[in-house]
Scaffold this active site. Sequence first.
Site, PDB file in Angstrom:
ATOM      1  N   HIS A 171       0.811  -1.228   0.000  1.00  0.00           N
ATOM      2  CA  HIS A 171       0.000   0.000   0.000  1.00  0.00           C
ATOM      3  C   HIS A 171       0.839   1.270   0.000  1.00  0.00           C
ATOM      4  O   HIS A 171       0.332   2.357   0.193  1.00  0.00           O
ATOM      5  CB  HIS A 171      -0.952   0.015   1.206  1.00  0.00           C
ATOM      6  CG  HIS A 171      -0.315  -0.425   2.477  1.00  0.00           C
ATOM      7  ND1 HIS A 171      -0.803  -1.460   3.237  1.00  0.00           N
ATOM      8  CD2 HIS A 171       0.806  -0.005   3.119  1.00  0.00           C
ATOM      9  CE1 HIS A 171      -0.024  -1.640   4.296  1.00  0.00           C
ATOM     10  NE2 HIS A 171       0.951  -0.769   4.248  1.00  0.00           N
ATOM     11  N   HIS A 201       8.937  -0.650  -2.264  1.00  0.00           N
ATOM     12  CA  HIS A 201       9.560   0.239  -1.291  1.00  0.00           C
ATOM     13  C   HIS A 201      10.614   1.159  -1.913  1.00  0.00           C
ATOM     14  O   HIS A 201      11.228   1.947  -1.206  1.00  0.00           O
ATOM     15  CB  HIS A 201      10.158  -0.539  -0.116  1.00  0.00           C
ATOM     16  CG  HIS A 201       9.121  -1.201   0.732  1.00  0.00           C
ATOM     17  ND1 HIS A 201       9.438  -2.122   1.706  1.00  0.00           N
ATOM     18  CD2 HIS A 201       7.767  -1.084   0.761  1.00  0.00           C
ATOM     19  CE1 HIS A 201       8.325  -2.549   2.283  1.00  0.00           C
ATOM     20  NE2 HIS A 201       7.300  -1.931   1.722  1.00  0.00           N
ATOM     21  N   TYR A 258      17.455   2.214   2.517  1.00  0.00           N
ATOM     22  CA  TYR A 258      17.847   1.830   1.166  1.00  0.00           C
ATOM     23  C   TYR A 258      18.860   2.795   0.570  1.00  0.00           C
ATOM     24  O   TYR A 258      19.559   2.458  -0.376  1.00  0.00           O
ATOM     25  CB  TYR A 258      16.621   1.762   0.246  1.00  0.00           C
ATOM     26  CG  TYR A 258      15.455   1.036   0.836  1.00  0.00           C
ATOM     27  CD1 TYR A 258      15.630  -0.162   1.528  1.00  0.00           C
ATOM     28  CD2 TYR A 258      14.156   1.528   0.717  1.00  0.00           C
ATOM     29  CE1 TYR A 258      14.555  -0.830   2.087  1.00  0.00           C
ATOM     30  CE2 TYR A 258      13.079   0.867   1.270  1.00  0.00           C
ATOM     31  CZ  TYR A 258      13.288  -0.312   1.955  1.00  0.00           C
ATOM     32  OH  TYR A 258      12.221  -0.961   2.503  1.00  0.00           O
TER      33      TYR A 258
END
Length: 488
Positions: A171, A201, A258
Site C-alpha cells: 500500500h 519500497h 535503502y
Amino acid sequence: MSFKIAIIGAGSVGFTKKLFTDILCVPEFKDIEFALTDVSEHNLGMIKAILDRIVEANNLPTKVTATTNRRKALEGARYIISCVRVGGLEAYADDIRIPLKYGIDQCVGDTICAGGILYGQRNIPVILDFCKDISAVAETGAKFLNYANPMAMNTWAAIEYGKVDTVGLCHGVQHGAEQIADVLGAKSPKELDYVCSGINHQTWFIELRLNGRPIGKDELVAAFEAHPVYSKQEKLRIDVLKRFGVYSTESNGHLSEYLPWYRKRPDEITRWIDMSDWIHGETGGYLRYSTETRNWFETEYPQFLEAASKPIDPARRSNEHASHILEALETNRVYRGHFNVKNNGVIANLPQDAIIESPGFVDRFGINMAAGITLPEACAATCMASINVQRMSVHAAIAGDIDLLKLAVLHDPLVGAVSTPEEVWQMVDEMVVAQAAWLPQYADAVPAAKERLSKSKVKTREWAGAARRSVRSIEELRAEKAALKQAG
C-alpha cells in the site's frame, strides 16, 4: 458468486479483518467462503470470533472456517492471500538487535538490509511449501496474493521456484499519492493522476497530474516544504525529491535504509529522521510498534470484538488492492493499481528477472501491466543495488548457501556502508545460529557457524541505536490515546 478464499497468516488479526470487510463490500461476494489458517490457534480463535460477529451483524450467508491445517484450508481455494510473519516478533527482534552490535541501525529491517535479508531466508522455504500445497489442492489456476515482506524476495521465489500464479501487493503507492494530493491542496486523492514505478519500497512518482495539470519538481518541493507536518516528518524524502527530481513512495524511515547516505553515521541519523511516529526513522521503530500493537490487541480484545458488531460500510472500503483485484477478476469491472510482478520488459532499464512494482489494469483476463516505462537514471541505479541483493538472497535461500548469503548481506547498500567484510561474516553467522529454528535450509551450516563464532576476534558492542524508544506499556498507550481523543 461462490468461491473460496484462503488467508494464510490470518492471525494478523487487524489486517485480516480489513481484508475481510473490504472483500464483503463487493455485493456479488456475499456467498463466498473464507478459510483462515495460522500456526497460532490462539490468534485464529480471536480472528474467527471477530469475523463471525461481522457476518452475524450484517446478516450474511458468508462462511468462515479456521484451522491450523494449512493444506486443508487451501483445498479448493481460488484465491490464497498470505500475510505471514515467519518467526514472529521473536525472530524479528534478532533482525534488529544483532545488526546493531555491528553498527547497522535499521528503522524497519524487513525488505533488504541485514534484517530484511534474514527475514527472506525464513520466509522463502515456507513460501515454497505454500506453493506446493496450492499446486496440489487449490482450485486449478488459483492466484496467490502475497502481502508478506520481504515483498520482492517472497514474490520472486513464488514465481520462479514455486511456479504459482503470484502477485505481490503493498500500500506504499497509495499512501504516497495521498500525501502528494494533500500538499497540493486537492479535495480528494482521486484528483491526482500518476505513474508510479520501480521496485517495492523504492517506487517513484515519475509522472504527476492534478486535475489534468502536470506537476513539476519545483512545485512539488515547494508544496512539501510549506506543509506544516510533512516538512518535519519527511525531511529525507524531500531531500531525495530535490536531488532525484521525483518523490519516493516509501516512508522517511524505510527510505533511509535503502539510501545509506542518510543512515550510515549515527550522528547524522537524527538530522534526517523525525521521532513523532515510528515510521519516520526511529531505530527499530516497526518492531516497537508491532510489539505494542500485539500487546494492545491482546488486552483490548473485548472492545475489538464489540466493534465487529457494526454494519459494513462500503464507503469505508480501504484502498488495499486485494478486494479490488478480486472484484475485477470476477465481475470484469476494470481496476487500475500497482502490482509486484516479474519485470519481463515492463520497465526498460531494470533486469528482466526482477520483481518490479508498476501500474497495471485488472479485468476478467487477469493482471495486465502497462509496459514501456523507463525510470530516471538515479532511480534505476538505487533499484538495481537492491535487485542484485534480492537475487542473491533468493538464490541463497533456495540453496541453503551460507557463503552466498554472506555475499548478499555484504552487498546491501547500508550494510556495506557501515560494516567490514569480517564483521559481515560474523554477523551472518550469529544471525543464522540465533534463528536456526526457522532456517531449515541452513541446518548443515549451523555447527560450523557456531565453531567460527567461538573463535572469532571481531569486536561488537551493545548499542541501542541512534534513536531508540522503549516499548510502551498498556497504561501508557491508554493515556496517550485518551490525550489524543481529548485534543481532537
